[in-house]
Design a protein around this motif. Structure first.
Motif, PDB file in Angstrom:
ATOM      1  N   PRO A 159     -66.512 -10.452 -64.598  1.00  0.00           N
ATOM      2  CA  PRO A 159     -65.487 -10.814 -65.590  1.00  0.00           C
ATOM      3  C   PRO A 159     -64.164 -11.169 -64.908  1.00  0.00           C
ATOM      4  N   ARG A 160     -63.397 -12.059 -65.533  1.00  0.00           N
ATOM      5  CA  ARG A 160     -62.087 -12.497 -65.036  1.00  0.00           C
ATOM      6  C   ARG A 160     -62.185 -12.932 -63.571  1.00  0.00           C
ATOM      7  N   LYS A 161     -63.144 -13.828 -63.321  1.00  0.00           N
ATOM      8  CA  LYS A 161     -63.507 -14.220 -61.957  1.00  0.00           C
ATOM      9  C   LYS A 161     -62.648 -15.333 -61.373  1.00  0.00           C
ATOM     10  N   SER A 162     -61.835 -15.999 -62.183  1.00  0.00           N
ATOM     11  CA  SER A 162     -61.171 -17.234 -61.769  1.00  0.00           C
ATOM     12  C   SER A 162     -60.460 -17.138 -60.423  1.00  0.00           C
ATOM     13  N   LEU A 163     -59.745 -16.049 -60.198  1.00  0.00           N
ATOM     14  CA  LEU A 163     -58.953 -15.923 -58.976  1.00  0.00           C
ATOM     15  C   LEU A 163     -59.583 -14.993 -57.943  1.00  0.00           C
ATOM     16  N   ILE A 164     -60.770 -14.467 -58.254  1.00  0.00           N
ATOM     17  CA  ILE A 164     -61.382 -13.502 -57.328  1.00  0.00           C
ATOM     18  C   ILE A 164     -62.828 -13.845 -56.974  1.00  0.00           C
ATOM     19  N   LEU A 165     -63.317 -15.010 -57.420  1.00  0.00           N
ATOM     20  CA  LEU A 165     -64.719 -15.359 -57.195  1.00  0.00           C
ATOM     21  C   LEU A 165     -65.039 -15.416 -55.702  1.00  0.00           C
ATOM     22  N   GLU A 166     -66.118 -14.755 -55.324  1.00  0.00           N
ATOM     23  CA  GLU A 166     -66.580 -14.732 -53.949  1.00  0.00           C
ATOM     24  C   GLU A 166     -67.983 -15.324 -53.871  1.00  0.00           C
ATOM     25  N   ASN A 201     -64.380 -33.915 -54.980  1.00  0.00           N
ATOM     26  CA  ASN A 201     -63.440 -32.794 -55.006  1.00  0.00           C
ATOM     27  C   ASN A 201     -64.172 -31.561 -55.514  1.00  0.00           C
ATOM     28  N   ILE A 202     -63.833 -30.409 -54.976  1.00  0.00           N
ATOM     29  CA  ILE A 202     -64.346 -29.149 -55.492  1.00  0.00           C
ATOM     30  C   ILE A 202     -63.182 -28.165 -55.560  1.00  0.00           C
ATOM     31  N   VAL A 203     -63.026 -27.514 -56.711  1.00  0.00           N
ATOM     32  CA  VAL A 203     -61.942 -26.556 -56.931  1.00  0.00           C
ATOM     33  C   VAL A 203     -62.518 -25.143 -56.921  1.00  0.00           C
ATOM     34  N   GLY A 204     -61.748 -24.195 -56.383  1.00  0.00           N
ATOM     35  CA  GLY A 204     -62.212 -22.817 -56.401  1.00  0.00           C
ATOM     36  C   GLY A 204     -61.292 -21.881 -55.645  1.00  0.00           C
ATOM     37  N   THR A 205     -61.711 -20.644 -55.500  1.00  0.00           N
ATOM     38  CA  THR A 205     -60.946 -19.684 -54.717  1.00  0.00           C
ATOM     39  C   THR A 205     -61.092 -20.019 -53.236  1.00  0.00           C
ATOM     40  N   LYS A 206     -60.205 -19.467 -52.442  1.00  0.00           N
ATOM     41  CA  LYS A 206     -60.289 -19.687 -50.997  1.00  0.00           C
ATOM     42  C   LYS A 206     -61.622 -19.188 -50.466  1.00  0.00           C
ATOM     43  N   GLU A 207     -62.080 -18.043 -50.993  1.00  0.00           N
ATOM     44  CA  GLU A 207     -63.315 -17.437 -50.510  1.00  0.00           C
ATOM     45  C   GLU A 207     -64.530 -18.301 -50.794  1.00  0.00           C
TER      46      GLU A 207
END
Length: 278
Positions: A159-166, A201-207
């Motif tokens: 849940p609430r993965k937008s800024l923490i997705l690994e 282009n691909i958008v996502g977290t740094k991880e």
């Protein structure tokens, strides 16, 4: 001698959970335990479970993500990682996917994958990246299932993965289908304004983007999407061969894809093949 079907305590607990938490119909539960709907109803009644009329008309295979053992499962896991939401509440959970109406056929594919009869709803969105003057025509599909939600979280889709997705917690052999699914959710492929180069282009977290770079054997620079975004980045590559080789590797890994983006890839492939025959 009674022919009454006997269930173990664990089976009874499973039946109750399927009916109350997973919203599975008594008929579907009966299929699992090789008995009639009335037998399941008896078990529920004996355990003081309220039988609600017309409350379980929708069904799905909520255990699809318990084990990721096919490219198709990995693909949809990646797509949910990008375009899905995993909501968890006390005693309940919902998995939701919102996408543009122009890709509604993709939700139909997912619905079929889930062996489900749930409805796909159309709606107009004017919040977020949209506004009242230019609302977006959207569609969505949702599944109310604690099991599905927990299985996704177990694989990294929390849940609430937008800024923490690994990176996903799946076998390495399914990394590429996952990335394809993620690309179809949070990636783009298009022909540049010059008409001579294609871009992805691909958008996502740094991880997640660092992991994609490592998995694909690329070294694309990570750029922050907006200065105010805490952990939202993008990678980009352009040209002909580089975007083609990147996407070809992904499409060869899995038979499932978003048709609209695949059609653009096919136009890119036509350019590559025509160059090779010159």
């Amino acid at each position: 001698m009674s022919n009454k079907k006997v269930f173990t305590n664990s089976q009874v607990e499973d039946i109750i959970s399927l009916y109350t938490n997973e919203k599975i119909s008594m008929s579907k539960i009966g299929e699992k335990y090789d008995c009639t709907k009335n037998v399941i109803k008896r078990i529920l009644t004996e355990n003081n479970i309220e039988i609600k009329k017309d409350n379980h008309k929708y069904y799905a295979d909520y255990g699809k993500f318990e084990i990721i053992d096919t490219p198709e499962k990995a693909y949809w896991l990646g797509f949910i990682a990008a375009d899905g939401c995993n909501y968890q509440r006390k005693g309940n959970a919902t998995v939701l996917i919102n996408i543009s109406q122009k890709d509604i056929s993709h939700l139909e594919k997912f619905k079929k994958f889930m062996n489900s009869n749930v409805n796909i709803h159309k709606f107009t969105q004017s919040a977020g990246f949209c506004n009242k003057e230019h609302p977006s025509e959207m569609c969505k599909i949702s599944f109310n299932s604690v099991k599905m939600s927990n299985d996704l979280a177990d694989k990294g889709i929390v849940p609430r993965k937008s800024l923490i997705l690994e990176p996903p917690k799946i076998d390495e052999q399914y990394y590429l289908p996952f990335i394809l699914g993620y690309f179809d959710g949070d990636g783009s492929i298009y022909l540049g304004t010059t008409g001579t180069e294609y871009y992805i282009n691909i958008v996502g977290t740094k991880e997640i983007l660092q992991w994609i770079n490592q998995t694909m054997g690329t070294n694309q620079k990570l750029e922050q999407r907006h200065k105010t975004d805490k952990n939202t980045y993008y990678i980009r590559c352009g040209g002909i061969n580089k975007p083609y080789n990147f996407m070809k590797k992904l499409y060869d890994s899995c038979p499932v894809h978003l048709d609209r983006k695949y059609e653009i890839f096919c136009s890119l492939e036509a350019v590559v093949l025509s160059r090779n025959t010159e």
